[in-house]
Structures are given as structure tokens and as C-alpha cells.
Scaffold this motif. Structure first.
Motif, PDB file in Angstrom:
ATOM      1  N   SER A 147       0.844  -1.189   0.000  1.00 28.04           N
ATOM      2  CA  SER A 147       0.000   0.000   0.000  1.00 28.04           C
ATOM      3  C   SER A 147       0.881   1.241   0.000  1.00 28.04           C
ATOM      4  O   SER A 147       2.057   1.190   0.380  1.00 28.04           O
ATOM      5  N   LEU A 148       0.308   2.355  -0.423  1.00 28.61           N
ATOM      6  CA  LEU A 148       1.051   3.617  -0.449  1.00 28.61           C
ATOM      7  C   LEU A 148       1.464   4.022   0.963  1.00 28.61           C
ATOM      8  O   LEU A 148       2.590   4.473   1.182  1.00 28.61           O
ATOM      9  N   GLU A 149       0.585   3.832   1.914  1.00 32.90           N
ATOM     10  CA  GLU A 149       0.897   4.175   3.303  1.00 32.90           C
ATOM     11  C   GLU A 149       2.106   3.380   3.809  1.00 32.90           C
ATOM     12  O   GLU A 149       3.007   3.937   4.446  1.00 32.90           O
ATOM     13  N   GLN A 150       2.131   2.094   3.513  1.00 30.61           N
ATOM     14  CA  GLN A 150       3.237   1.250   3.947  1.00 30.61           C
ATOM     15  C   GLN A 150       4.536   1.660   3.266  1.00 30.61           C
ATOM     16  O   GLN A 150       5.598   1.719   3.902  1.00 30.61           O
ATOM     17  N   LEU A 151       4.465   1.958   1.981  1.00 27.71           N
ATOM     18  CA  LEU A 151       5.653   2.392   1.242  1.00 27.71           C
ATOM     19  C   LEU A 151       6.240   3.662   1.845  1.00 27.71           C
ATOM     20  O   LEU A 151       7.445   3.732   2.129  1.00 27.71           O
ATOM     21  N   LEU A 152       5.403   4.673   2.050  1.00 27.17           N
ATOM     22  CA  LEU A 152       5.890   5.941   2.575  1.00 27.17           C
ATOM     23  C   LEU A 152       6.448   5.784   3.986  1.00 27.17           C
ATOM     24  O   LEU A 152       7.437   6.430   4.351  1.00 27.17           O
ATOM     25  N   HIS A 153       5.819   4.914   4.745  1.00 32.59           N
ATOM     26  CA  HIS A 153       6.292   4.659   6.108  1.00 32.59           C
ATOM     27  C   HIS A 153       7.686   4.044   6.084  1.00 32.59           C
ATOM     28  O   HIS A 153       8.572   4.453   6.841  1.00 32.59           O
ATOM     29  N   ASN A 154       7.897   3.072   5.195  1.00 29.35           N
ATOM     30  CA  ASN A 154       9.213   2.451   5.084  1.00 29.35           C
ATOM     31  C   ASN A 154      10.268   3.453   4.623  1.00 29.35           C
ATOM     32  O   ASN A 154      11.385   3.492   5.155  1.00 29.35           O
ATOM     33  N   LEU A 155       9.924   4.240   3.621  1.00 33.42           N
ATOM     34  CA  LEU A 155      10.898   5.174   3.059  1.00 33.42           C
ATOM     35  C   LEU A 155      11.291   6.273   4.048  1.00 33.42           C
ATOM     36  O   LEU A 155      12.383   6.835   3.949  1.00 33.42           O
ATOM     37  N   ALA A 156      10.423   6.551   5.010  1.00 38.11           N
ATOM     38  CA  ALA A 156      10.747   7.562   6.015  1.00 38.11           C
ATOM     39  C   ALA A 156      11.953   7.155   6.856  1.00 38.11           C
ATOM     40  O   ALA A 156      12.608   8.004   7.472  1.00 38.11           O
TER      41      ALA A 156
END
Length: 301
Positions: free
Chosen positions: A264-273
Motif C-alpha cells: 500500500s502507499l501508506e506502507q511504502l511511505l512509512h518504510n521510506l521515512a
């Protein structure tokens, strides 16, 4: 996004890549996630011919159209489908590798693969023949570099000694510290990079950890996992657990890249943070290692 050199290659990979296995099969969603990752500095995409029977490679190929030169594509080989049979069989033969690469190239919509990886292997395999296949593919221009994906120290040692691999992909996290036993030092001493997969340990090292811990993990029981999570939360003092776990996987000098998956987009952005988070100090690492367990390989040593 910080980049690191991958072994002795000319490839500089984003320290946080994208493990594409969990993208799913919906083209629109998968392409959107990959584009978002690329827009935020990710340049390393890891897939395999095995994932969704080749569909994953097709989705990666569609997503990088028009951006191919900015992306480092890694895929894998060694698992062969037999017509009329369920599942896959293991085939590290030269003939199969040299034919399978053409299918991966077609699905990816490209004329070269940046990093071609053997997707497993044992000491019983024809290792010299396998290496010969990769070396020929490199000379012929179908691949730029090759590596292996393995958690077997005895296999890793053979390839480090006999081949020109630039990377070893291996499971590595706070909860799976087995590579610390021998593998990471071996790779660093020989100029080979580690690519750390599974940095959040099936989601156990995340805010969903209590639910994910139900079945245990490696040599941890459910209760042991819950205890580790509680102590890591106290140690983190407000730092996000999954981002802390990603930073831990990036801490050893041998590790060039870690590849958390995202569906999911939320999971992706969370990881990239995690890329914006400060690197862990030696004291942080020692504290985390005191909380977790120095697992060791029980076989394939």
C-alpha cells in the motif's frame, strides 16, 4: 535518498529499495506504488521470475517504461515451471539460466538486467556450471552483474571464492541476526555487498507486531517476541519500530541496501521515512543486540 555502491560494481543503489514481491497483481496499484517509490529516490527494484508466475516482472517492466536508465532492476532465476505440473522445480543448470533470462527480459520489457541473482542453491548443485552461465550472460550483454540470494553460509562461501558475484541477498533483521555470525564479515572482507531482505520480519517489527507474533518467528516463541517488542518500544523512546528495524538492517558496513516490501502507499511511505532517520550509533546497536538474540545457523554452516 542515500546511495551505496553494490560490491565492486558500478551500480549505486538506494539504501532502501523496494521488494516487489508484495505488490500484488493489480497493474494500476502496482505501477502507482513503483512510481511513488522512484519519485522519492528509490532506484533499486527487486523482483523474480517466480513471483506470481512472472506477472511481477511484467508489472515492474510496465512501471519503468520511459525511466529505465534511472532504475536498477534485480531479478532472479533457478526455479523452473514444468508444463503440466503444479509448482516449480529447482534448476540451476547453464542451459536453463541462459534460456530463462530471455523470458525475464521479455516480461520486463528491457534488453538488459542490472543484477541477475541465483534464487537459492545448495552445495550439491553444479556451481561451476552456474557461474559459467552468469559469466557468459555478462559477456554477451544480457546482464550487467550477478549475485546470489541465499541464507546458506556454505553456499555463500563457495560463490565468494569462485565467482565474481557483487551481492548476496539474505534475510536479516533484529529478529534474524544469523548473518552476523559469519556472513557479513565474509562479504565485507571480499568486497561483496549484502542486500538485506525481511528487515521488519514479516511485520513483527512494526505497529502490528503483537498480532503478527502469534505464530512465533525462527527460534522465538510468541511470548519471547512480545517481550522483545516491549523492550524495543521502551528503548526506541518514541522512534517508530519498523523504521528502527530498517536502520538496524542497514547498520553493518557490508549492507548496501535493504528491501522492505510494500502493498500500500501508506506502507511504502512509512518504510521510506526510515531514510530520513539518523543512522544508529554503536551504542544503539549494542542496546538492540542486548534486547534481541544472536541467532545462529543450525545447518548449512
Amino acid at each position: 535518498m542515500k546511495t551505496n555502491r553494490l560490491g565492486s560494481s558500478e551500480l549505486y543503489v538506494s539504501e532502501i529499495g523496494l521488494g516487489c514481491m508484495s505488490l500484488g497483481t493489480d497493474e494500476g496499484q502496482a505501477v502507482k506504488l513503483i512510481h511513488e517509490a522512484l519519485d522519492r529516490g528509490v532506484n533499486f527494484l527487486d523482483t523474480a521470475d517466480l513471483y506470481d508466475e512472472g506477472r511481477n516482472e511484467e508489472l515492474v517492466g510496465k512501471a519503468v517504461q520511459g525511466r529505465r536508465e534511472d532504475v536498477i532492476i534485480a531479478t532472479k532465476v533457478g526455479n523452473r515451471r514444468v508444463p503440466g505440473q503444479e509448482g516449480w522445480v529447482w534448476d540451476p543448470s547453464k542451459d536453463y539460466i541462459k534460456s530463462a533470462v530471455k523470458d525475464s527480459l521479455r516480461r520486463l520489457g528491457t534488453d538488459y538486467i542490472d543484477l541477475y541473482q541465483l534464487h537459492g542453491g545448495t552445495l550439491d548443485n553444479p556451481i561451476e556450471e552456474t557461474i559459467e552461465a552468469f559469466e557468459e550472460l555478462k559477456r554477451e550483454g544480457w546482464i550487467r552483474y550477478y549475485g546470489i540470494s541465499s541464507i546458506r553460509p556454505n553456499v555463500i562461501r563457495e560463490y565468494v571464492a569462485k565467482s565474481h558475484i557483487v551481492s548476496v541477498m539474505s534475510q536479516y533483521s533484529i529478529l534474524d541476526r544469523r548473518p552476523e555470525e559469519t556472513v557479513l564479515d565474509l562479504l565485507e572482507e571480499n568486497g561483496v555487498s549484502a542486500i538485506a531482505r525481511g528487515p521488519v520480519a514479516r511485520g513483527i517489527l512494526s505497529d502490528r507486531g503483537q498480532a503478527k507474533a502469534e505464530k512465533g518467528y525462527l527460534d522465538y516463541s510468541k511470548q519471547e517476541l512480545l517481550d522483545v517488542l516491549k523492550r524495543l518500544e521502551a528503548f526506541g523512546r518514541g522512534r517508530d519500530l519498523s523504521q528502527l528495524a530498517i536502520r538496524y538492517a542497514l547498520a553493518p558496513a557490508a549492507v548496501a541496501c535493504t528491501i522492505p516490501g510494500a502493498s500500500s502507499l501508506e506502507q511504502l511511505l512509512h518504510n521510506l521515512a526510515a531514510g530520513d532517520m539518523e543512522a544508529l550509533s554503536p551504542q544503539d546497536i549494542q542496546s538492540i543486540q542486548a534486547i534481541s538474540r544472536a541467532n545462529q545457523y543450525e545447518a548449512h554452516r
